[in-house]
Design a protein around this motif. Structure first.
Motif, PDB file in Angstrom:
ATOM      1  N   THR A 147       0.839  -1.199   0.000  1.00 58.17           N
ATOM      2  CA  THR A 147       0.000   0.000   0.000  1.00 58.17           C
ATOM      3  C   THR A 147       0.870   1.244   0.000  1.00 58.17           C
ATOM      4  OG1 THR A 147      -1.643  -1.181   1.333  1.00 58.17           O
ATOM      5  CG2 THR A 147      -1.891   1.198   1.170  1.00 58.17           C
ATOM      6  N   PHE A 149       0.554   5.267   0.967  1.00 59.79           N
ATOM      7  CA  PHE A 149      -0.195   6.390   1.507  1.00 59.79           C
ATOM      8  C   PHE A 149       0.234   7.646   0.751  1.00 59.79           C
ATOM      9  CE2 PHE A 149      -0.818   4.502   6.060  1.00 59.79           C
ATOM     10  CZ  PHE A 149      -1.772   3.639   5.554  1.00 59.79           C
ATOM     11  N   VAL A 177      -3.744   4.754  -1.423  1.00 63.39           N
ATOM     12  CA  VAL A 177      -4.677   5.266  -0.415  1.00 63.39           C
ATOM     13  C   VAL A 177      -4.326   6.737  -0.209  1.00 63.39           C
ATOM     14  CG1 VAL A 177      -5.386   5.179   2.011  1.00 63.39           C
ATOM     15  CG2 VAL A 177      -5.000   3.056   0.749  1.00 63.39           C
ATOM     16  N   VAL A 179      -4.233  10.131   1.830  1.00 61.88           N
ATOM     17  CA  VAL A 179      -4.281  10.613   3.203  1.00 61.88           C
ATOM     18  C   VAL A 179      -4.161  12.134   3.188  1.00 61.88           C
ATOM     19  CG1 VAL A 179      -3.212  10.535   5.483  1.00 61.88           C
ATOM     20  CG2 VAL A 179      -3.224   8.483   4.042  1.00 61.88           C
ATOM     21  N   GLN A 199     -11.732  12.679  -3.834  1.00 63.81           N
ATOM     22  CA  GLN A 199     -12.449  11.537  -4.399  1.00 63.81           C
ATOM     23  C   GLN A 199     -12.748  11.749  -5.879  1.00 63.81           C
ATOM     24  OE1 GLN A 199     -15.721  11.474  -1.599  1.00 63.81           O
ATOM     25  NE2 GLN A 199     -14.830   9.767  -0.434  1.00 63.81           N
ATOM     26  N   VAL A 205     -10.478   5.185  -5.178  1.00 61.44           N
ATOM     27  CA  VAL A 205      -9.387   5.141  -4.201  1.00 61.44           C
ATOM     28  C   VAL A 205      -9.920   5.632  -2.859  1.00 61.44           C
ATOM     29  CG1 VAL A 205      -7.101   6.030  -3.594  1.00 61.44           C
ATOM     30  CG2 VAL A 205      -7.657   5.530  -5.990  1.00 61.44           C
ATOM     31  N   GLU A 206      -9.576   4.921  -1.773  1.00 63.56           N
ATOM     32  CA  GLU A 206     -10.023   5.343  -0.455  1.00 63.56           C
ATOM     33  C   GLU A 206      -9.305   6.620  -0.038  1.00 63.56           C
ATOM     34  OE1 GLU A 206     -11.650   2.638   2.564  1.00 63.56           O
ATOM     35  OE2 GLU A 206     -10.097   1.267   1.845  1.00 63.56           O
ATOM     36  N   VAL A 207     -10.068   7.527   0.576  1.00 64.81           N
ATOM     37  CA  VAL A 207      -9.542   8.825   0.997  1.00 64.81           C
ATOM     38  C   VAL A 207      -9.823   9.007   2.480  1.00 64.81           C
ATOM     39  CG1 VAL A 207      -9.607  11.322   0.660  1.00 64.81           C
ATOM     40  CG2 VAL A 207      -9.944   9.794  -1.306  1.00 64.81           C
ATOM     41  N   LEU A 221      -6.344   3.815   9.226  1.00 63.72           N
ATOM     42  CA  LEU A 221      -5.104   3.570   8.488  1.00 63.72           C
ATOM     43  C   LEU A 221      -4.370   2.336   8.994  1.00 63.72           C
ATOM     44  CD1 LEU A 221      -3.629   7.194   8.224  1.00 63.72           C
ATOM     45  CD2 LEU A 221      -5.060   5.986   6.562  1.00 63.72           C
ATOM     46  N   TYR A 224      -4.097  -1.126   7.253  1.00 66.43           N
ATOM     47  CA  TYR A 224      -3.173  -1.328   6.136  1.00 66.43           C
ATOM     48  C   TYR A 224      -1.765  -1.673   6.615  1.00 66.43           C
ATOM     49  CZ  TYR A 224      -6.803   1.050   3.441  1.00 66.43           C
ATOM     50  OH  TYR A 224      -8.000   1.404   2.868  1.00 66.43           O
TER      51      TYR A 224
END
Length: 394
Positions: A147, A149, A177, A179, A199, A205-207, A221, A224
């Motif tokens: 992953t 960030f 991801v 952040v 977004q 993608v996760e925000v 977080l 992950y």
């Protein structure tokens, strides 16, 4: 550079009680050892017991700092190569942080030698930029990551940069991801507004909006960073990466800089990429600030994934050679008119696509020739336009 395929679930499984660790490499569990990696180490060391398994924690110029089982090594990597199954296939390798490697200890006064690098499950690399110009080589940032960030300050959010960062990560084989840090410095702006902007720039993608100072929003977080995972933090200087690292580590592992009042951004603090074990079993790689993001050659699939909503309409126009510039039956134009597609996203997609085409032209003589011809046509057009303008003035 060829894109690395996404991580297979088996490759990221942490060590289980059934795993046989030949030569005792149990200490590497804290550095992200997985069943798949342990099996590769076992196979190689069974043939050559003198080799010492380890993981690259830092690269300092010509030497590589490696965590092994009973001690750490500082090895040279002059003759390092990828450990392919076919021993006759020799592929030189430049080790990077996160690589799983095998070291041959030096005898007498000889230095320890980093001899083999296990095949990488992912590789994060960007086109090197120097003084605003693209250089000819690539900068490898980290290997075998699960992953990334992508960190941006909520107070200093940059849509265009985020699109490039997401494409960079998709091309590596890791999962992006987003952040958004420093939410504690937002005054009247609602964090949800910045999350919504992110977004739109990073569909699918996760925000997360977080504060490394207060800890708000950081709990999600941690999922992950479980055992067997490796997380990398990337972002510009001063976006709060080091503060976030300290929070995830549970102690002051990294120095942090003061905040500038002019733009609420911190100063550059991390000076080298390094691998850090996390309390809950995962591994984290912090990186120095990246000023510019440029994609490496062969990132077309990553670009398509980043702009999946644009790709959805490609090939659906009435005419095969549609330029999406107002032609009848243009699916792209109709989608923009209806609000189903953003003009800004299309422009970004085209701009990054042109950059990749230009990069490919450096390696393909045919494409290079066509690119040069097009540049000559455009230059001639500009000269004619300039002369015409001068005649009108006279």
């Amino acid at each position: 550079m060829n894109n690395i395929s996404p991580n297979d679930d088996q490759e990221t499984q942490p060590i289980t009680s059934n795993t046989q660790l030949s030569g005792d490499i149990s200490n590497l569990v804290q550095y992200g050892l997985t069943d798949a990696v342990a099996e590769q180490f076992n196979t190689i060391t069974a043939k050559d017991p003198a080799l010492i398994p380890g993981r690259v924690a830092r690269v300092d110029g010509i030497s590589t700092f490696v965590h092994a089982n009973s001690t750490d090594y500082r090895a040279v990597s002059t003759f390092a190569r990828i450990a392919h199954d076919d021993e006759n296939e020799v592929e030189p390798a430049q080790p990077t942080v996160g690589d799983w490697v095998l070291i041959r200890p030096g005898e007498d006064l000889d230095p320890d030698e980093l001899e083999l690098v296990l095949p990488r499950t992912s590789l994060l690399a960007r086109k090197r930029v120097q003084r605003g110009k693209l250089e000819g080589d690539e900068q490898v940032l980290a290997a075998n990551i699960t992953t990334v960030f992508i960190t941006q300050a909520a107070t200093y959010f940059n849509t265009n940069r985020l699109e490039r960062e997401v494409a960079l990560v998709w091309g590596s084989g890791a999962i992006p991801v987003v952040v958004l840090s420093k939410t504690d410095l937002l005054d009247e702006l609602d964090p949800a507004t910045v999350v919504e902007q992110a977004q739109l720039a990073a569909p699918g993608v996760e925000v997360f909006a977080v504060s490394g100072i207060t800890g708000d929003g950081t709990d999600p977080l941690r999922r992950y960073t479980e055992a067997g995972t490796t997380v990398v933090l990337i972002g510009a200087s001063g976006v709060g990466k080091s503060t976030l690292v300290n929070l995830l580590m549970g102690h002051e592992a990294m120095d942090t800089g003061e905040i500038r009042e002019s733009d609420s951004r911190g100063r550059h603090t991390t000076v080298t990429r390094q691998l850090l074990p996390l309390p809950n079993g995962g591994v984290l790689i912090d990186t120095p600030g990246i000023r510019s993001i440029a994609l490496v050659s062969g990132s077309e699939d990553a670009l398509a994934k980043t702009f999946s909503e644009v790709e959805e309409y490609m090939g659906k126009c009435r005419f095969r050679d549609c330029q999406h510039s107002g032609e009848p039956g243009c699916a792209i134009g109709e989608a923009i008119a209806s609000g189903d597609l953003s003009r800004a996203r299309l422009d970004s997609y085209r701009r990054m696509g042109r950059e990749l085409q230009h990069e490919e032209s450096k390696h393909d003589p045919t494409v290079k020739t066509e690119h040069e011809r097009l540049m000559r046509v455009l230059a001639k057009g500009r000269r004619q336009k300039t002369r015409a303008s001068k005649r009108k003035k006279s």
